[in-house]
Design a protein around this motif. Structure first.
Motif, PDB file in Angstrom:
ATOM      1  N   ALA B  90     -26.186 -39.239  39.251  1.00  0.00           N
ATOM      2  CA  ALA B  90     -26.681 -37.901  38.921  1.00  0.00           C
ATOM      3  C   ALA B  90     -26.228 -37.489  37.519  1.00  0.00           C
ATOM      4  CB  ALA B  90     -26.190 -36.893  39.959  1.00  0.00           C
ATOM      5  N   GLN B  91     -25.053 -37.938  37.118  1.00  0.00           N
ATOM      6  CA  GLN B  91     -24.586 -37.621  35.762  1.00  0.00           C
ATOM      7  C   GLN B  91     -25.538 -38.201  34.718  1.00  0.00           C
ATOM      8  OE1 GLN B  91     -20.599 -37.857  34.386  1.00  0.00           O
ATOM      9  NE2 GLN B  91     -19.723 -38.136  36.421  1.00  0.00           N
ATOM     10  N   TRP B  92     -26.008 -39.417  34.956  1.00  0.00           N
ATOM     11  CA  TRP B  92     -26.955 -40.024  33.999  1.00  0.00           C
ATOM     12  C   TRP B  92     -28.288 -39.304  34.032  1.00  0.00           C
ATOM     13  CZ3 TRP B  92     -25.279 -42.683  30.172  1.00  0.00           C
ATOM     14  CH2 TRP B  92     -24.115 -43.453  30.286  1.00  0.00           C
ATOM     15  N   ASP B 136     -24.073 -47.172  31.300  1.00  0.00           N
ATOM     16  CA  ASP B 136     -22.729 -47.739  31.150  1.00  0.00           C
ATOM     17  C   ASP B 136     -21.783 -46.676  30.582  1.00  0.00           C
ATOM     18  OD1 ASP B 136     -20.423 -49.062  30.564  1.00  0.00           O
ATOM     19  OD2 ASP B 136     -21.350 -50.630  29.335  1.00  0.00           O
ATOM     20  N   PRO B 137     -20.990 -46.048  31.467  1.00  0.00           N
ATOM     21  CA  PRO B 137     -20.136 -44.935  31.022  1.00  0.00           C
ATOM     22  C   PRO B 137     -19.123 -45.345  29.959  1.00  0.00           C
ATOM     23  CG  PRO B 137     -20.095 -45.161  33.435  1.00  0.00           C
ATOM     24  CD  PRO B 137     -20.817 -46.350  32.893  1.00  0.00           C
ATOM     25  N   SER B 138     -18.777 -46.640  29.918  1.00  0.00           N
ATOM     26  CA  SER B 138     -17.738 -47.051  28.967  1.00  0.00           C
ATOM     27  C   SER B 138     -18.233 -46.981  27.521  1.00  0.00           C
ATOM     28  CB  SER B 138     -17.262 -48.469  29.287  1.00  0.00           C
ATOM     29  OG  SER B 138     -18.288 -49.393  28.987  1.00  0.00           O
ATOM     30  N   THR B 139     -19.550 -46.770  27.324  1.00  0.00           N
ATOM     31  CA  THR B 139     -20.065 -46.720  25.956  1.00  0.00           C
ATOM     32  C   THR B 139     -20.119 -45.297  25.395  1.00  0.00           C
ATOM     33  OG1 THR B 139     -22.350 -46.649  26.756  1.00  0.00           O
ATOM     34  CG2 THR B 139     -21.428 -48.822  26.274  1.00  0.00           C
ATOM     35  N   LEU B 140     -19.646 -44.313  26.181  1.00  0.00           N
ATOM     36  CA  LEU B 140     -19.584 -42.922  25.712  1.00  0.00           C
ATOM     37  C   LEU B 140     -18.125 -42.471  25.663  1.00  0.00           C
ATOM     38  CD1 LEU B 140     -22.448 -41.171  27.749  1.00  0.00           C
ATOM     39  CD2 LEU B 140     -22.370 -41.490  25.267  1.00  0.00           C
ATOM     40  N   PRO B 141     -17.820 -41.528  24.787  1.00  0.00           N
ATOM     41  CA  PRO B 141     -16.423 -41.058  24.698  1.00  0.00           C
ATOM     42  C   PRO B 141     -15.950 -40.315  25.954  1.00  0.00           C
ATOM     43  CG  PRO B 141     -17.830 -39.892  23.123  1.00  0.00           C
ATOM     44  CD  PRO B 141     -18.662 -40.960  23.741  1.00  0.00           C
TER      45      PRO B 141
END
Lengths: 319, 346, 201
Positions: B90-92, B136-141
Motif C-alpha cells: 500500500a505504501q508503494w 524496492d524500499p532500499s533504493t529510497l532514503p
C-alpha cells in the motif's frame, strides 16, 4: 458503473484445457489499464445480438501488467450464462467493455503464511494471489485439484514459476488432496483461501472449521452465477413500472433490459451494492446471495437483485 | 496558479497568512446558516480552475512552509509516521498516486519519468532529484510513504480492508486535529472514530463504512470536515496538547480576528490498486477570522453556524473556552441579510 | 474530552470452549484462574485435545489457584510470578503452535490486552482470542505525551509514572498498545485539575 467502464479489444483467445479458454483484453485507446490487486475481478459487458451479457471474471494476472488483462472462462451448460457466448462467439478482434477491477477476495497480508486451495476454474484468482505472494516473498503453498490431467489448466506454468510450492491433484485418480492432514500442519498465523466449485468450497471450509481454524482466517471466493427459475413480475414503487423477470434472467438483468440502471458491483451476490428494499411479496424470496445475514433473509425485507429471485407472482421493490 | 511559495511559520512567531487569492479559494465548509451534521460525501471530481478541487492533490502557496513544518514535527517525534509491516504494498500504491498526480498536474514543479521499475522523480521547490527502483524500499532514503509524505501537503492515512472493516494500519500525520496516529494505528473504522460524539447514535459511521467498503478504483470521493484552532498551528496533536492547550485561554476581544482560525479538512478517499487499501488524504486549510470576514457571506454565516452548534460538539472540538468571545466579535459581520446557498463566496 | 461510551472500549464476552480446537492455550492472571476453572466445570466435555495453562500468580492471599488449575484435566500448568514472566512463557508456548490452537485470556485487562497483542504479533486475528475479565478493573494507561505506560491505574485522574503530567484516562483503547489513552488534563489551564476519584477498582 457503466460510466467508469473501459472499452477493450479481445487480443487473444486460447484454449488451455478441456472447455477452458483464456482471453486477453487490451485497451482500445492504448492507455494503461489500472493496476489491480490479487483476487480482483472485472465485470465484462458483451453484446450478443440484442442481448447484453454482463459477467464477473477473476483477473489472473500477471500483476502489474497494465497493457492487458487476462481471464479464463469455463464452458458450462448453464444456458443463460455468458460462457457459451464466450466459447462460441467471442473472437480475437471483438470489442467489449470491462469495469474497473474491484476485489472481494483479497489476501490478508498480515498472515505469516498463506494456504491457497483451488479447484478447476477456481484457479484464476488464486494464480494472481500466488504471483503477489511470490513477489513480496511471503511463504505460501498452492494445492490445486482438477478432474482429469487434461482439464488442469496452468499446472505446468505454475510449477515452472513456483516449483515445489505447487501441489497438483486429480480428483478422478487416487491422489486426492488430504485436507485434514494439510490443515493440521500449518503454523499459527496462516490464512486459508479457497476458490472452486461450491461443493468444494463448502467442504474445505467445513474441514478447516473442524480442524479448529477460526473464521477470521478463512477466505472464499463466493461468486454465485444467477440461476434461473420461474418467471415473476417486479413492481417498481418509485418509478411506477412493472417489469417481467423471465426464466433465464435475474431481476438485475431484467431491469437493465428495461432500461433501468440499478447500482451493482460483483453481480455474484457477494458485495452488497445492489441491496434493494422489498416493500411486498406475494410469495417467498429465494435468497441466493452470500451477503445478507440469516436474520435479514428471514425477515424478507431486503433482496440482492443480482442473484436472488422470488417464488411467487409479484414482488414490489423500492426502486 | 503561478504564485511564489510563501515562507511563513506555523509555530513560534506564527507568520502564516493567506494571500487574497488563497482566501477566495478557501473551502468554506458550511452550506447553510445552521449547523447540520452530515457525511456529505461527493465524488472527488475535477473542480473549477484555481479551486482546491481542480486537482486530486492540491498544492498551494503554503507548500514549502508546510513541508518545513512537517520536517520539524517528524524530527521531534518520529512516531507521527508509522506503517505496520503488511502495508508495504500500500505504501508503494500511495507513492505512485502522489507522484503521478503531482507530476501530471504541476509539471512546472514536479516531474516523474519511468522506465519499467526505474523511476526518476524531481521536486523543484524542495530541490530533490531521486532515482529509485519502484518496489524496492532500499533504493529510497525513507520508506515510500514517509518519502513522498514529506513532499506533499496534507496528512495521509492508509486503511487496509479486511473482514468487512477498514483498518488504519499506516499513516503520516503531523497536522492532525487532536488525534494520535501512534495510539490509533491498527484500529478499525469504528474504533478510531470512537471518541467522536453523537454520530455513532445516528448510524453515520455504519453508513459511511458500508459506502467506503465498496469504494471503486478510479472513483475517489471527498468530504469536508472542520474545527477551530488558536494560532495558525498545524501540529495540534494530542502528543503536544500540554504545549498548545493553553493557547485556548489567550483569546481576547481584541485578538479574535488574528488568533482564532477556522481549520477545514478536505478529506479525499482513494481506492489503491495493488493493495486494495483505501487512502485518506486529509488536506488542511487554515484561515484567520480576520481573513474570513473579508468574504461578506462567510462573515454572516459563520456566527449563525457557531451559534447553533450542539454543546457536545463545542466540547469535542475544544471551542468551549473561546466560543462566546468569538461569537461577540463575529456579531458585527452579521447584518442579518440572507445568504446564498452553498459554501462559495457570492 | 469525552470519556464515556467510546467504541474502542474492548468487550470481554466471557470464556466459551472452542469444541473444534486441537490445542487450548489459556493465559490467566489472578482471579482469571477462576474463569478457567468455571469453564471446565461448565463446558469441560467440549474441551478436547491438549490443554496448556500459563498462569500469572498475582493474587496474593487468594485461594491456591495454582494447585486448583493443576487439578484440572490439563497437560501442563506454567505458574509464573508476574504478568510479564507469564507473557514471556506464552511466547515460548505459542511460537511453535499450529493452526487449530485456540487462545483464551482471562483476568485483568492488562493480562488480556497483552495476550491479544501477542496473538496479533504471531499473525492471529485479535478477534480469535476468547476473553473474560475477572478481578481488578485497574487499567494500563499510555501517556499520549511521553508514551510511557503506567500500570495498575485505579484513579481518574492519574499522574504519569514517567513524565509526571496529570492524565485524564479516556475510554479510548488500543489493542496494539494493550492500553488506555491518558491525556494531560490541565493543558488549557495548568493546575486546573478535576477531583481525583478511584473508579477502576
Amino acid at each position: 458503473m457503466s460510466g467508469a467502464d473501459i472499452p477493450v479489444r479481445v487480443a487473444r483467445v486460447e484454449t488451455v484445457a478441456e472447455r477452458i479458454k483464456r482471453i486477453r483484453f487490451v485497451p482500445v485507446d492504448g492507455r494503461p489499464l489500472p493496476t489491480f490487486s490479487a483476487g480482483a475481478h472485472t465485470v465484462v459487458t458483451m453484446r450478443d445480438g440484442a442481448k447484453t451479457i454482463k459477467n464477473p471474471y477473476s483477473l489472473m494476472g500477471p500483476l502489474g501488467d497494465t497493457t492487458g488483462y487476462e481471464i479464463s472462462v469455463l464452458r458450462t451448460n448453464n444456458s443463460h450464462g455468458g460462457s457459451q457466448f464466450v466459447h462460441e462467439k467471442l473472437f480475437e478482434g471483438a470489442f467489449v467493455t470491462i469495469s474497473h477491477p474491484s476485489n472481494l477476495f483479497a489476501l490478508d497480508l498480515r498472515a505469516r503464511k498463506h494456504l491457497l486451495i483451488a479447484g478447476g476454474i477456481g484457479i484464476t484468482p488464486i494464480m494472481a494471489m500466488a504471483d503477489q505472494l511470490h513477489q513480496i516473498g511471503t511463504p505460501f503453498e498452492l494445492h490445486y485439484s482438477t478432474r482429469t490431467p487434461s482439464s488442469g489448466a496452468y499446472v505446468d506454468e505454475l510449477k515452472q514459476r513456483y516449483g515445489r510450492k505447487i501441489h497438483h491433484y486429480q480428483t478422478v485418480s487416487a491422489r486426492r488432496i488430504d485436507l485434514a492432514n494439510l490443515l493440521s500442519q500449518q503454523p499459527l498465523g496462516t490464512h486459508l483461501y479457497v476458490c472452486g466449485p461450491d461443493v468444494m468450497i463448502e467442504d474445505v471450509l467445513r474441514l478447516a472449521r473442524e480442524a479448529g481454524w477460526p473464521e477470521q482466517h478463512l477466505h472464499a471466493e463466493h461468486f454465485t452465477s444467477p440461476r434461473g427459475g420461474l418467471p415473476f413480475d417486479v413492481e417498481l414503487a418509485k418509478s411506477a413500472r412493472t417489469v417481467r423477470v423471465k426464466e433465464d434472467e435475474s431481476i438485475l438483468q431484467a431491469l437493465e433490459s428495461a432500461g433501468l440502471e440499478p447500482p451493482y458491483l460483483c453481480r455474484g451476490g457477494a458485495c452488497g451494492q445492489c441491496e434493494t428494499a422489498v416493500l411486498s411479496c406475494d410469495g417467498n424470496i429465494l435468497h441466493y446471495d452470500h451477503y445478507l445475514t440469516d436474520e435479514e433473509k428471514e425477515q424478507g425485507r431486503k433482496i440482492m437483485i443480482c442473484v436472488s429471485r422470488i417464488k411467487g407472482q409479484r414482488v414490489t421493490l423500492d426502486l | 496558479m503561478n504564485q511564489e511559495f510563501k515562507k511563513t511559520t506555523f509555530r513560534d512567531d506564527y507568520t502564516f497568512y493567506n494571500s487574497p487569492e488563497s482566501i477566495r479559494r478557501f473551502p468554506f465548509p458550511f452550506w447553510e446558516d445552521k449547523y447540520m451534521y452530515s457525511v456529505n460525501i461527493e465524488p472527488h471530481v475535477k473542480g473549477p480552475a484555481g479551486s482546491v478541487y481542480e486537482f486530486p492533490i492540491d498544492i498551494n502557496e503554503h507548500y514549502v512552509s508546510e513541508m518545513a513544518d512537517r520536517a520539524i514535527v517528524l524530527k521531534e517525534d518520529p512516531l507521527r509516521c508509522q506503517a505496520l509491516p503488511h502495508m508495504m504494498l500500500a505504501q508503494w500504491d500511495f507513492l505512485e498516486l502522489l507522484m503521478t498526480s503531482m507530476a501530471r498536474d504541476y509539471p512546472q514543479w514536479f516531474s516523474l519519468t519511468t522506465e519499467g521499475d526505474h523511476w526518476h522523480w524531481i521536486n523543484k521547490p524542495l530541490g530533490i532529484d531521486q532515482k529509485f527502483t519502484f518496489g524496492d524500499p532500499s533504493t529510497l532514503p525513507q520508506e515510500p510513504m514517509e518519502y513522498i509524505g514529506r513532499q506533499c501537503q496534507g496528512d495521509f492515512s492508509i486503511q487496509d480492508q479486511r473482514d468487512g472493516q477498514l483498518w488504519m494500519d499506516a499513516g503520516i500525520i503531523t497536522t492532525q486535529a487532536d488525534w494520535s496516529l501512534d495510539f490509533d494505528v491498527g484500529m478499525n473504522f469504528m474504533e478510531w472514530h470512537g471518541p467522536v460524539p453523537l454520530a455513532h447514535d445516528m448510524k453515520v459511521f455504519d453508513r459511511a463504512l458500508k459506502f467506503l467498503l465498496n469504494l471503486q478504483l478510479g472513483q475517489p470521493v471527498r468530504r469536508l470536515n472542520w474545527t477551530m484552532t488558536i494560532n495558525p498551528r498545524l501540529d495540534t496533536s494530542p502528543e503536544n496538547f500540554h504545549k498548545w492547550g493553553s493557547d485556548r485561554t489567550t483569546v481576547t476581544p481584541e485578538n479574535v480576528g488574528d488568533k482564532v482560525h477556522l481549520r477545514v479538512e478536505l478529506q479525499a478517499l482513494f481506492r489503491l490498486p495493488r493493495s486494495n487499501a483505501i487512502l485518506f488524504s486529509i488536506r488542511g486549510y487554515l484561515i484567520k477570522l480576520r481573513e474570513l470576514v473579508t468574504v461578506p457571506k462567510w462573515g454572516r454565516r459563520l456566527p449563525r453556524v457557531l451559534g447553533s452548534l450542539p454543546m457536545e460538539l463545542i466540547d469535542y472540538k475544544g471551542i468551549t473556552r473561546y466560543r462566546d468571545t468569538t461569537l461577540e466579535w463575529l456579531a458585527k459581520y452579521d447584518d442579518g441579510q440572507p445568504t446564498s446557498p452553498g459554501g462559495g463566496p457570492d | 474530552m469525552l470519556v464515556d461510551g467510546i467504541k474502542s472500549r474492548p468487550q470481554y464476552p466471557g470464556l466459551t470452549a472452542d469444541a473444534f480446537a486441537k490445542v487450548h492455550v489459556f493465559a490467566a492472571d489472578g482471579d482469571g484462574a477462576q474463569a478457567v476453572i468455571d469453564l471446565f466445570e461448565r463446558q469441560g466435555r467440549d474441551i478436547n485435545g491438549r490443554v496448556i495453562v500459563v498462569y500469572a500468580d498475582t493474587a496474593p492471599g487468594a485461594p491456591d489457584y495454582a494447585s486448583r488449575l493443576e487439578a484440572l484435566p490439563v497437560e501442563l500448568v506454567h505458574c509464573m510470578p508476574t504478568v510479564a514472566t507469564a507473557i514471556t512463557r506464552l511466547v515460548g508456548v505459542l511460537n511453535v503452535a499450529r493452526m487449530g490452537t485456540r487462545i483464551y485470556a482471562s483476568g485483568t485487562e492488562t493480562m488480556i490486552g497483552l495476550t491479544v497483542q501477542l496473538a496479533q504479533e504471531l499473525g492471529m486475528d485479535p478477534a480469535t482470542v476468547i476473553t473474560e475479565h475477572r478481578g481488578s478493573r485497574a487499567r494500563r494507561v499510555q501517556c499520549v505525551h511521553c508514551k510511557g505506560m503506567t500500570e495498575n491505574v485505579t484513579t481518574n485522574i492519574v499522574t504519569c509514572a514517567h513524565c509526571g503530567l496529570s492524565l485524564l484516562v479516556r475510554d479510548h483503547y488500543s489493542k496494539r498498545r494493550a492500553a488506555f489513552q491518558g491525556v494531560c488534563v490541565d493543558a488549557e489551564v495548568r493546575g486546573e485539575i478535576p477531583e481525583i476519584t478511584e473508579i477502576f477498582k
